[in-house]
Motif scaffolding. Structure first.
Motif, short mmCIF file in Angstrom:
data_model
loop_
_atom_site.label_atom_id
_atom_site.label_comp_id
_atom_site.label_asym_id
_atom_site.label_seq_id
_atom_site.Cartn_x
_atom_site.Cartn_y
_atom_site.Cartn_z
N GLY A 121 0.85 -1.18 0.00
CA GLY A 121 0.00 0.00 0.00
C GLY A 121 0.88 1.23 0.00
N CYS A 122 0.50 2.23 -0.77
CA CYS A 122 1.32 3.43 -0.87
C CYS A 122 0.50 4.65 -0.47
CB CYS A 122 1.84 3.60 -2.29
SG CYS A 122 2.99 4.98 -2.47
N ILE A 123 1.04 5.44 0.43
CA ILE A 123 0.44 6.75 0.74
C ILE A 123 0.94 7.71 -0.33
CG2 ILE A 123 0.15 8.53 2.48
CD1 ILE A 123 -0.90 5.77 3.30
N THR A 124 0.06 8.11 -1.23
CA THR A 124 0.47 8.90 -2.40
C THR A 124 0.36 10.39 -2.20
OG1 THR A 124 -1.75 8.65 -3.34
CG2 THR A 124 -0.10 7.03 -3.98
N GLY A 125 -0.28 10.82 -1.12
CA GLY A 125 -0.37 12.25 -0.87
C GLY A 125 -0.91 12.53 0.51
N VAL A 126 -0.30 13.51 1.19
CA VAL A 126 -0.78 13.99 2.49
C VAL A 126 -0.73 15.51 2.44
CG1 VAL A 126 -0.42 14.04 4.98
CG2 VAL A 126 0.10 11.95 3.70
N THR A 127 -1.89 16.15 2.46
CA THR A 127 -1.95 17.60 2.35
C THR A 127 -2.91 18.15 3.40
OG1 THR A 127 -3.58 17.27 0.59
CG2 THR A 127 -1.34 17.83 -0.08
N THR A 128 -2.48 19.24 4.06
CA THR A 128 -3.29 19.88 5.10
C THR A 128 -3.39 21.36 4.80
OG1 THR A 128 -2.44 18.27 6.70
CG2 THR A 128 -3.57 20.19 7.58
N SER A 129 -4.58 21.92 4.96
CA SER A 129 -4.80 23.34 4.69
C SER A 129 -4.08 24.20 5.71
CB SER A 129 -6.30 23.64 4.71
OG SER A 129 -6.78 23.59 6.05
N ARG A 130 -4.05 25.49 5.43
CA ARG A 130 -3.39 26.42 6.36
C ARG A 130 -4.11 26.48 7.70
NH1 ARG A 130 -3.03 30.47 1.36
NH2 ARG A 130 -1.02 29.83 0.51
N VAL A 131 -5.43 26.39 7.69
CA VAL A 131 -6.15 26.49 8.96
C VAL A 131 -6.13 25.17 9.72
CG1 VAL A 131 -7.67 28.27 8.04
CG2 VAL A 131 -8.41 25.89 7.97
N GLY A 132 -5.74 24.09 9.05
CA GLY A 132 -5.72 22.79 9.71
C GLY A 132 -4.39 22.40 10.29
#
Length: 411
Positions: free
Chosen positions: A73-84
């Protein structure tokens, strides 16, 4: 934290905003990204105030361990907003996504990291150095005359993905199964991306190819994003094909395949290094360890481990930090525990402790690196969280002699 599967109708615009805020995209192509999130594997969001503020994506695949293909299994993206930011959204949602990969059958999970340290908190151990090399195109030593290639465009993404899955593989190389992942990585908003290849399969399928991008079409350097081949002859034909561009293109940049030293294919490599220093076409070699992996099913991984040499048995006291990021009711809580491990031609693990055996105390991060052959046990005992008697470290150094693990896929 409220986390749930990505819902296109509900989350598309919020997730586009997240990607724009982290700098992954600059356009307003919500439809294109939505297609990728929907078809490239799985996507999960974490909410704040009823709106998605963190997006984590994953894809199923396989990873080669020696001669075996293991469920991956591959984690292909982790993105968090500025407010998060600093709300523990990314860590918890990534941990939940790892657990989801395990539920889908993965026994190893990997990812590409933005910085070393963050994903270590979830049990990931750093991989080996990957080499990125810039070569002087006209100076390549390849005594092969390439055939006229087939022109490839973004429309050929499915055929290109199929060729990638059939490529020559080495230890630790990964493949992600959804074809949408290849299409997403091929997308180039500048419009300069192109491909060249050969369709030598009896059914007309692609056998070997290059896919390139560039900021300077006239002179290069060209960035070789994909170098796909199955045989020695195909590799040399592709290198000769790249050399044939040398009348106009001064340099190419690519990741070095695991089996070769590309410096072997350059006339006077150190002269070129000195002559081009400071130029945008400078001959150079960079090394960085940008990927990480972690074992998620210890018995399954060791069952596929076959090492040449006298078996080594020891107690293993294994810690796994991911358990602190998983919900209390999560059915999978990592691989922490006390085990008796046998490594050798037939490897195995069982819960318990044998007072007659030496004991290793380590994290799943470091043990995964040992299992992959990233570094020997004695080296990990110097720089990672691994302690063991000197005799055990020496025995493991003598036993675990694996090829350098290389990802060979842009996670």
């Amino acid at each position: 934290m409220v986390h749930r599967p990505y819902d296109s109708a509900r989350d598309k615009l919020a997730c586009l905003r997240i990607w724009k805020e982290v700098g992954w995209v600059q356009s307003d192509d919500a439809e294109g990204l939505d297609w990728f999130w929907t078809n490239g594997g799985k996507a999960f969001v974490a909410e704040m105030g009823g709106e998605a503020e963190c997006l984590v994506t994953s894809a199923p695949g396989d990873v080669r361990y020696q001669d075996e293909l293991l469920p991956f299994g591959c984690i292909t993206g982790v993105t968090t907003s500025r407010v998060g930011r600093k709300q523990h959204l990314a860590g918890r949602l990534t941990a939940a996504t790892v657990a989801d990969c395990v539920a889908d059958g993965a026994i190893v999970v990997g990812l590409g990291m933005f910085e070393q340290g963050f994903y270590n908190r979830l049990g990931f151990g750093t991989g080996a150095y990957e080499h990125r090399i810039t070569l002087p195109t006209p100076e390549l030593k390849v005594d092969v005359t390439p055939r006229v290639p087939k022109r490839l465009t973004l429309d050929d993404w499915e055929a290109i993905h199929a060729a990638r899955l059939k490529r020559r593989r080495q230890h630790a190389s990964g493949s992600l199964h959804p074809a949408a992942f290849t299409r997403g990585r091929m997308h180039d908003t500048s419009g300069t991306a192109f491909g060249l290849g050969y369709a030598d399969d009896p059914d007309g399928g692609l056998t070997h190819l290059v896919w390139c991008t560039t900021g300077n079409v006239a002179r290069g350097p060209y960035e070789v994003r994909y170098l796909v081949y199955r045989t020695r002859e195909q590799f040399l034909e592709l290198m000769a094909l790249l050399k044939s561009l040398g009348d106009q293109v001064f340099s190419i940049t690519l990741h070095e395949p695991s089996e070769v030293q590309l410096q072997d294919l350059v006339h006077q490599p150190f002269r070129n290094l000195d002559v081009t220093r400071g130029s945008s076409h400078a001959t150079k070699l960079d090394a960085a360890a940008w990927w990480q992996m972690r074992i998620c099913d210890l018995p399954a991984c060791l069952a596929q481990t076959h090492l040449c040499g006298k078996p080594v048995r020891f107690n293993l006291k294994l810690s796994d930090p991911i358990e602190h990021y998983l919900a209390a009711e999560a059915p999978w809580r990592g691989v922490a525990g006390e085990y008796v491990v046998t490594l050798g031609p037939e490897s195995s693990v069982c819960p318990g402790e044998d007072a007659a055996l030496p004991t290793m105390q380590t994290t799943v991060n470091a043990f995964t690196r040992l299992w992959l052959g990233v570094r020997p046990a004695s080296g990990l005992a110097m720089t990672d969280d691994m302690t063991a008697p000197e005799g055990l470290l020496e025995a493991l150094d003598a036993l675990i002699r694996l090829p350098v693990p290389r990802a060979d896929w842009d996670y």
